[in-house]
Design an enzyme around this catalytic site. Structure first.
Site, PDB file in Angstrom:
ATOM      1  N   CYS A 137       0.836  -1.253  -0.173  1.00 25.23           N
ATOM      2  CA  CYS A 137      -0.029  -0.180   0.024  1.00 25.23           C
ATOM      3  C   CYS A 137       0.906   1.315   0.113  1.00 25.23           C
ATOM      4  CB  CYS A 137      -0.935   0.017   1.296  1.00 25.23           C
ATOM      5  SG  CYS A 137      -1.874   1.431   1.365  1.00 25.23           S
ATOM      6  N   CYS A 140      -0.346   4.197   2.192  1.00 27.66           N
ATOM      7  CA  CYS A 140      -0.342   3.961   3.719  1.00 27.66           C
ATOM      8  C   CYS A 140       1.228   4.227   4.021  1.00 27.66           C
ATOM      9  CB  CYS A 140      -0.467   2.503   3.950  1.00 27.66           C
ATOM     10  SG  CYS A 140      -2.194   1.907   3.331  1.00 27.66           S
ATOM     11  N   ASP A 141       2.297   3.693   3.252  1.00 24.89           N
ATOM     12  CA  ASP A 141       3.303   3.501   3.861  1.00 24.89           C
ATOM     13  C   ASP A 141       4.551   4.431   2.967  1.00 24.89           C
ATOM     14  OD1 ASP A 141       2.788   1.691   5.543  1.00 24.89           O
ATOM     15  OD2 ASP A 141       2.983  -0.025   4.219  1.00 24.89           O
TER      16      ASP A 141
HETATM   17  C1  LIG Z   1       0.418  -3.957   5.502  1.00 26.72           C
HETATM   18  C2  LIG Z   1      -0.963  -3.019   5.479  1.00 26.72           C
HETATM   19  C3  LIG Z   1      -0.742  -1.800   5.904  1.00 26.72           C
HETATM   20  C4  LIG Z   1      -1.861  -0.706   5.811  1.00 26.72           C
HETATM   21  N1  LIG Z   1      -1.676   0.495   6.318  1.00 26.72           N
HETATM   22  C5  LIG Z   1      -2.788   1.475   6.218  1.00 26.72           C
HETATM   23  C6  LIG Z   1      -2.228   2.629   6.711  1.00 26.72           C
HETATM   24  O1  LIG Z   1      -1.317   2.820   7.236  1.00 26.72           O
HETATM   25  N2  LIG Z   1      -3.619   3.512   6.611  1.00 26.72           N
HETATM   26  C7  LIG Z   1      -4.764   3.126   6.348  1.00 26.72           C
HETATM   27  O2  LIG Z   1      -5.472   3.732   6.193  1.00 26.72           O
HETATM   28  N3  LIG Z   1      -4.967   1.836   5.707  1.00 26.72           N
HETATM   29  C8  LIG Z   1      -3.808   0.907   5.651  1.00 26.72           C
HETATM   30  N4  LIG Z   1      -4.067  -0.205   5.001  1.00 26.72           N
HETATM   31  C9  LIG Z   1      -5.218  -0.723   4.543  1.00 26.72           C
HETATM   32  C10 LIG Z   1      -6.408  -0.995   5.521  1.00 26.72           C
HETATM   33  O3  LIG Z   1      -5.865  -2.148   6.223  1.00 26.72           O
HETATM   34  C11 LIG Z   1      -7.853  -1.433   4.829  1.00 26.72           C
HETATM   35  O4  LIG Z   1      -7.968  -0.492   3.860  1.00 26.72           O
HETATM   36  C12 LIG Z   1      -8.687  -1.584   5.912  1.00 26.72           C
HETATM   37  O5  LIG Z   1      -8.189  -2.643   6.861  1.00 26.72           O
HETATM   38  C13 LIG Z   1     -10.001  -2.195   5.321  1.00 26.72           C
HETATM   39  O6  LIG Z   1     -11.031  -2.479   6.428  1.00 26.72           O
HETATM   40  P1  LIG Z   1     -12.281  -3.526   6.323  1.00 26.72           P
HETATM   41  O7  LIG Z   1     -12.857  -3.306   7.404  1.00 26.72           O
HETATM   42  O8  LIG Z   1     -12.761  -3.232   4.903  1.00 26.72           O
HETATM   43  O9  LIG Z   1     -11.439  -4.787   6.103  1.00 26.72           O
HETATM   44  P2  LIG Z   1     -10.157  -5.819   6.736  1.00 26.72           P
HETATM   45  O10 LIG Z   1      -9.366  -4.772   7.442  1.00 26.72           O
HETATM   46  O11 LIG Z   1      -9.719  -6.377   5.669  1.00 26.72           O
HETATM   47  O12 LIG Z   1     -10.750  -6.616   7.617  1.00 26.72           O
HETATM   48  C14 LIG Z   1     -11.606  -7.680   7.018  1.00 26.72           C
HETATM   49  C15 LIG Z   1     -12.338  -8.371   8.355  1.00 26.72           C
HETATM   50  O13 LIG Z   1     -13.098  -9.411   7.667  1.00 26.72           O
HETATM   51  C16 LIG Z   1     -12.956 -10.883   8.238  1.00 26.72           C
HETATM   52  N5  LIG Z   1     -13.347 -11.851   7.204  1.00 26.72           N
HETATM   53  C17 LIG Z   1     -13.096 -11.947   6.120  1.00 26.72           C
HETATM   54  N6  LIG Z   1     -13.842 -12.877   5.731  1.00 26.72           N
HETATM   55  C18 LIG Z   1     -14.753 -13.426   6.615  1.00 26.72           C
HETATM   56  C19 LIG Z   1     -15.436 -14.505   6.681  1.00 26.72           C
HETATM   57  N7  LIG Z   1     -15.774 -15.172   6.063  1.00 26.72           N
HETATM   58  N8  LIG Z   1     -16.354 -14.504   8.179  1.00 26.72           N
HETATM   59  C20 LIG Z   1     -16.030 -13.701   8.928  1.00 26.72           C
HETATM   60  N9  LIG Z   1     -15.108 -12.687   8.660  1.00 26.72           N
HETATM   61  C21 LIG Z   1     -14.537 -12.413   7.848  1.00 26.72           C
HETATM   62  C22 LIG Z   1     -11.613 -10.870   8.456  1.00 26.72           C
HETATM   63  O14 LIG Z   1     -11.486 -11.603   9.646  1.00 26.72           O
HETATM   64  C23 LIG Z   1     -11.153  -9.400   8.942  1.00 26.72           C
HETATM   65  O15 LIG Z   1     -11.737  -9.220  10.339  1.00 26.72           O
HETATM   66  C24 LIG Z   1      -3.018  -1.240   5.271  1.00 26.72           C
HETATM   67  C25 LIG Z   1      -3.209  -2.600   4.783  1.00 26.72           C
HETATM   68  C26 LIG Z   1      -2.262  -3.315   4.885  1.00 26.72           C
HETATM   69  C27 LIG Z   1      -2.377  -4.845   4.385  1.00 26.72           C
END
Ligand SMILES: Cc1cc2nc3c(=O)[nH]c(=O)nc-3n(C[C@H](O)[C@H](O)[C@H](O)COP(=O)(O)OP(=O)(O)OC[C@H]3O[C@@H](n4cnc5c(N)ncnc54)[C@H](O)[C@@H]3O)c2cc1C
Length: 313
Positions: A137, A140-141
């Protein structure tokens, strides 16, 4: 199948979108049940410092931030449980979601927040240097690589976008492209190819990374497997993957409209899917922004839309 349980509002996923939906729906007295999935806290638990989420002027560790989200949801009595959604039946109301293949939750409203998973090349060094110079990302980084040298892997629009974004911060950007052409749109190609800080390495694959305690360079190969194969190293401080994400929409795909990459389609400006009472928020429905703040914002929207939907039932 053993037990069936009935709830008003079911949230699947415990990233920023899911927990935010839980905070809002519990404060609206909807008694939400949230299943955390395989990665409680979501993607941010795999990273160290988050510097771009408002409210944390000194930055915060990703896991610590998600623990704060969780605590806030629990404070308002959200029912947060371990468990993975393994199947669903959205063909009729109440909607049914199977948890861990053994328990069915019937729900009036469903909020899907299952996120997306960044694709990696599959090199052992990506795991070894995760958080130590490897990132999926740039937004992000990228800030950590100001005036440094980075490489971006990929040849599509998002790789070009990431390379251009990083070129605004870094002193030099290598774009490592497997093929002998870019798949990106012409305008993106032109911008990348004409950018003084970006050097495109065509026909090139990554073999590995090296460095003491962090990425210091990459082992590359040009024309892999051909007569003119050539191995060489580049010195870099950061290695960015931009080869796409896989949205975690598999369980819902037979009922919900998805785009060609598998992202859940929502009615523009809302989190409503093609099925009334089923909402999708965060990265699973967002190929564009994929940030914690946008996911949290969408989680809030889904909760408000779910509340209005339930009120109108
Ligand atoms: C290494 C890294 C660094 C990042 N750094 C940043 C940053 O500095 N700033 C920033 O804004 N964003 C950052 N991001 C991006 C950010 O993490 C994502 O945009 C954000 O987490 C998305 O949130 P979300 O709630 O959509 O899903 P996610 O955070 O992807 O969470 C998905 C959830 O769904 C659950 N899940 C999936 N499938 C199922 C299922 N079948 N049943 C039950 N639960 C399920 C998982 O267990 C998880 O809890 C980073 C991402 C990564 C990978």
């Amino acid at each position: 199948m053993s037990k069936i349980e009935k709830t008003k509002c079911l949230i699947i996923g415990s990233g920023p979108a899911g927990y935010t939906a839980a905070i809002y729906t519990s404060r609206a007295n909807l008694s939400p049940v949230l299943y955390e999935g395989i990665q409680p806290g979501g993607q941010l638990t795999t990273t160290s410092d988050i510097e771009n989420f408002p409210g944390y002027p000194e930055g915060i560790n990703g896991t610590a931030m998600m623990n704060d989200f969780r605590k806030q949801a629990v404070r308002f009595s959200a029912d947060i449980r371990p468990g993975i959604a393994t199947a669903c039946d959205l063909s009729q109301k109440p909607y049914k979601v199977t948890i861990d293949g053994e328990k069915i939750i019937e729900t009036d409203a469903l909020i899907i927040c299952t996120g997306a998973t960044a694709k990696y090349l599959g090199l052992p060094d990506e795991t070894k240097y995760n958080g130590l110079g490897v990132s999926a990302c740039a937004v992000c980084d990228g800030f950590f690589y100001r005036k440094k040298v980075v490489a971006v892997v990929g040849g599509g629009d998002s790789a070009c976008e990431e390379a251009l974004y990083l070129a605004g911060l870094a002193s030099k950007v290598f774009l490592i492209v497997r093929k002998n052409y870019l798949r990106a749109s012409q305008i993106m190609q032109d911008r990348v190819l004409n950018h003084p800080k970006i050097e495109v390495l065509f026909n090139t694959n990554t073999l590995g990374l090296f460095g003491e305690g962090g990425v210091e360079g990459a082992h590359l190969v040009k024309f892999q497997g051909e007569n003119n194969e050539e191995k060489f190293d580049i010195a870099i401080d950061g290695f960015f993957l931009a080869i796409g994400h896989k949205p975690n929409s598999e369980v819902f795909k037979h009922f919900l409209k998805l785009d060609e990459q598998g992202y859940i389609k929502t009615i523009p400006g809302t989190t409503k899917t093609n099925i009334s009472g089923v909402f999708a928020a965060g990265d699973v429905a967002d190929p564009n922004y994929q940030q914690a703040i946008t996911a949290a914002g969408r989680g809030c929207m889904a909760a408000i839309e779910a509340e209005r939907y339930l009120n109108n039932l």
